[in-house]
Structures are given as C-alpha cells and as structure tokens.
Design an enzyme around this catalytic site. Sequence first.
Site, short mmCIF file in Angstrom:
data_model
loop_
_atom_site.label_atom_id
_atom_site.label_comp_id
_atom_site.label_asym_id
_atom_site.label_seq_id
_atom_site.Cartn_x
_atom_site.Cartn_y
_atom_site.Cartn_z
N ASP A 33 31.86 21.91 31.02
CA ASP A 33 31.52 23.12 30.27
C ASP A 33 30.08 23.00 29.80
O ASP A 33 29.60 21.89 29.52
CB ASP A 33 32.46 23.27 29.06
CG ASP A 33 32.46 24.69 28.50
OD1 ASP A 33 33.43 25.43 28.75
OD2 ASP A 33 31.48 25.06 27.82
N PRO A 119 36.30 39.35 36.64
CA PRO A 119 37.45 39.89 37.35
C PRO A 119 37.79 39.00 38.55
O PRO A 119 36.96 38.88 39.47
CB PRO A 119 37.01 41.29 37.78
CG PRO A 119 35.51 41.23 37.77
CD PRO A 119 35.10 40.21 36.76
N ASP A 121 39.58 38.79 41.24
CA ASP A 121 39.57 39.15 42.66
C ASP A 121 38.13 39.15 43.20
O ASP A 121 37.84 38.53 44.22
CB ASP A 121 40.20 40.52 42.86
CG ASP A 121 41.55 40.64 42.18
OD1 ASP A 121 42.51 40.03 42.68
OD2 ASP A 121 41.63 41.32 41.14
N ASP A 146 50.68 38.63 36.19
CA ASP A 146 51.17 39.99 35.96
C ASP A 146 52.58 40.17 36.54
O ASP A 146 53.41 40.86 35.95
CB ASP A 146 50.22 41.01 36.59
CG ASP A 146 48.80 40.83 36.11
OD1 ASP A 146 48.56 41.04 34.91
OD2 ASP A 146 47.94 40.47 36.93
N ARG A 149 54.97 38.79 34.19
CA ARG A 149 55.14 39.73 33.07
C ARG A 149 56.10 40.85 33.44
O ARG A 149 56.93 41.27 32.63
CB ARG A 149 53.78 40.31 32.68
CG ARG A 149 52.84 39.33 32.02
CD ARG A 149 51.43 39.86 31.92
NE ARG A 149 50.56 38.98 31.15
CZ ARG A 149 49.23 38.96 31.25
NH1 ARG A 149 48.61 39.80 32.08
NH2 ARG A 149 48.53 38.11 30.53
N ARG A 151 58.58 40.73 35.54
CA ARG A 151 59.95 40.20 35.56
C ARG A 151 60.51 40.10 34.14
O ARG A 151 61.66 40.44 33.88
CB ARG A 151 59.98 38.83 36.24
CG ARG A 151 59.65 38.87 37.71
CD ARG A 151 59.79 37.50 38.36
NE ARG A 151 59.34 37.54 39.74
CZ ARG A 151 58.18 37.09 40.19
NH1 ARG A 151 57.34 36.53 39.34
NH2 ARG A 151 57.86 37.18 41.46
N HIS A 166 63.72 40.33 40.73
CA HIS A 166 62.66 40.15 41.73
C HIS A 166 61.74 41.35 41.59
O HIS A 166 62.12 42.49 41.85
CB HIS A 166 63.21 40.07 43.15
CG HIS A 166 62.12 39.99 44.18
ND1 HIS A 166 61.42 38.83 44.42
CD2 HIS A 166 61.60 40.93 45.00
CE1 HIS A 166 60.52 39.05 45.36
NE2 HIS A 166 60.60 40.32 45.73
N HIS A 173 43.90 42.41 39.76
CA HIS A 173 44.29 41.86 38.47
C HIS A 173 43.45 42.61 37.43
O HIS A 173 42.40 42.18 36.99
CB HIS A 173 43.99 40.36 38.39
CG HIS A 173 44.22 39.78 37.02
ND1 HIS A 173 45.44 39.83 36.39
CD2 HIS A 173 43.38 39.16 36.15
CE1 HIS A 173 45.35 39.26 35.21
NE2 HIS A 173 44.10 38.86 35.03
N THR A 225 44.45 34.87 26.49
CA THR A 225 45.78 34.54 27.02
C THR A 225 45.75 33.04 27.32
O THR A 225 44.72 32.51 27.72
CB THR A 225 46.07 35.31 28.31
OG1 THR A 225 45.06 35.02 29.29
CG2 THR A 225 46.09 36.81 28.06
#
Length: 304
Positions: A33, A119, A121, A146, A149, A151, A166, A173, A225
């Site tokens: 870091d 982001p 992706d 996600d 989440r 489920r 499922h 994302h 998160t």
Amino acid sequence: MAKLGIIGAGHVGEIVAYTAALRGGFSHITLHDINEKRLDGVVSDLEDATRFYPHNTRFVAGDVKDVAASDMIVVCSGRIPEDAQRRKEYDNNEADVSDYIPKVMEAGFKGIFVVVTNPCDAIAYRVWELSGLDSTRVIGSGTALDSERSRTILARAFNVSPNNVHSMMLGEHGDSQFLPYSQVTVNDIPLKRYLEEHDLTLDRAEIEKSVVYRGHRAFFGKGSTQYGIANTVNTILDAVLYDEKKTLQVSALHNGEYGVDDVYVSTPCVIGKDGIEEVIELELTDDERKKYKDSAEIIRSYQK
C-alpha cells in the site's frame, strides 16, 4: 503452499488477507500500500492472530517486487470520489493500476490476477491490457458478490435457505446489473412454478433494486463493504488454488458471447487452476439479452 499478494491494504485488502489466513490456503500473504503507516499497522494486527490461523501464515509488508513473487495477486487499491461518480472513480483508479501493474510484470509476475478495484469490470480490462497476460489469467470479481446478495434476499423473501436458491446477477458490477429471473430456481423448482404452487407473488423490480442498492447500503452506512467481498474473493482464490472447476459469476473478457466483444462483463465462468477456463453463455430471454448488451456498453463507456 501458495503465496498471495494483495495490492491495497484498505478495508477490503485487510479483510481479504484475514479471510485468506482463516481459510488456510496460503503460506505467505504479502500486502502493499502507498500508505506505509497503515500498511505496517494492518500487517502487525494480522500477525497478532497468527496462533489462531490453521497454519503458520507469514504476513509481509512489501513493495511491488515482493508482491510479484506471489502465485496470485488481488488488486484492491482504490480511491472513491466524494460524489461517488463511476467515471471519476475509473479515472482515479485507472491511473493507479497503470502505474503499478507494469512494475509488477517487470518484476516477473506470472500468476493470476483477481481484480476487485472499482469499477472492477473496466479495471479488469485495463489490468489485462497492461499485464500482457492471457485474459483467462485476469479475473474480475464482477457480480459474484451481487449474486450472493440476490440469493440471500430471495431466500428471505421465501423463508428458505440461501443454499436452496439458485440466482445470479449479470452484467456490470454496478447500477446496470440485472437479475435474470429466467434462471432462478427455489428448492430446485423454476421460479414461475414455485410462485404458482405456493400461491405467492414477487415484486421482481423491487428485489432487483434491493440487490443493486445493497453495496451502497454498506458503503454509506459503514464506509466500505468487507465481509461479503472478502469471502467472495477468497472463493475465487480457492477455486484457482484447489482447481475446483467451480462456476462463479465473475467478470471475463467476452469474445462474442451474447453478441458482446472486447469488454469484461459478468456471466457464469468455470474457475480452475488456469483461471477462467470457460465463459458460459446462458439461454436468456430477449429482454435479458438486451439488458446484458446494454450493461456491457455502459462498461465500455468508462474505457473511452
């Protein structure tokens, strides 16, 4: 045993390291870091729990060369702008990865990247470009979290175990992700039939909105998160480490799947020792395919 590198020792990097140590798959975990004071504190704190891990895991506060000696590297550095705008977030974080990924590769890294930096992706695509690795060796964490989440939320709606649901989120994302209800089963029963047999209704738009908002809820409530993403990332790492051939909703480079090319998007992928071993194209409805393509274009727009 394998060695893990983590770039970014913030809230996410720290908990990813801790969870990896608890799971016991890595002999060395090297963190890097730019905030050396925080890095030292994180490593010291992680070391203090050494006797409670299943193995004698060694933690190192290292530089880029130290991280490059790892078998896998988790990319989770990141700066979130005050207004939380995705475009600005991409610009900030792209600048950072453009600085350190070439240095990692120059130091001889030949392993697999798992990209969490948002982001994720678009950043995964950039890491792939900068690394020169085959795209199968750059995995975006994508909508794996996600999907978990979705489920959890559906399981609570139906009062069943999340293991009996499922469900998944596809696409970006981010806010354009969507829940393909054509793929959902509850207790192994297709959703439409399950609702009919149990005389239930479901506000599909509200469920999808709840999943998308879930990350914002954690971020604005506690600043980050942690637990969900840590376990999600370690599930990806374990799939590679133990060659599990496990299907996970991760972000992968597309080559014609769903009519999408040259962009990282989340769809189910088989993950094993070589990284992304198969990109799976689902049989979606026409409406779902349109959502998928639209989401892919939003991801592509960050890269322009």
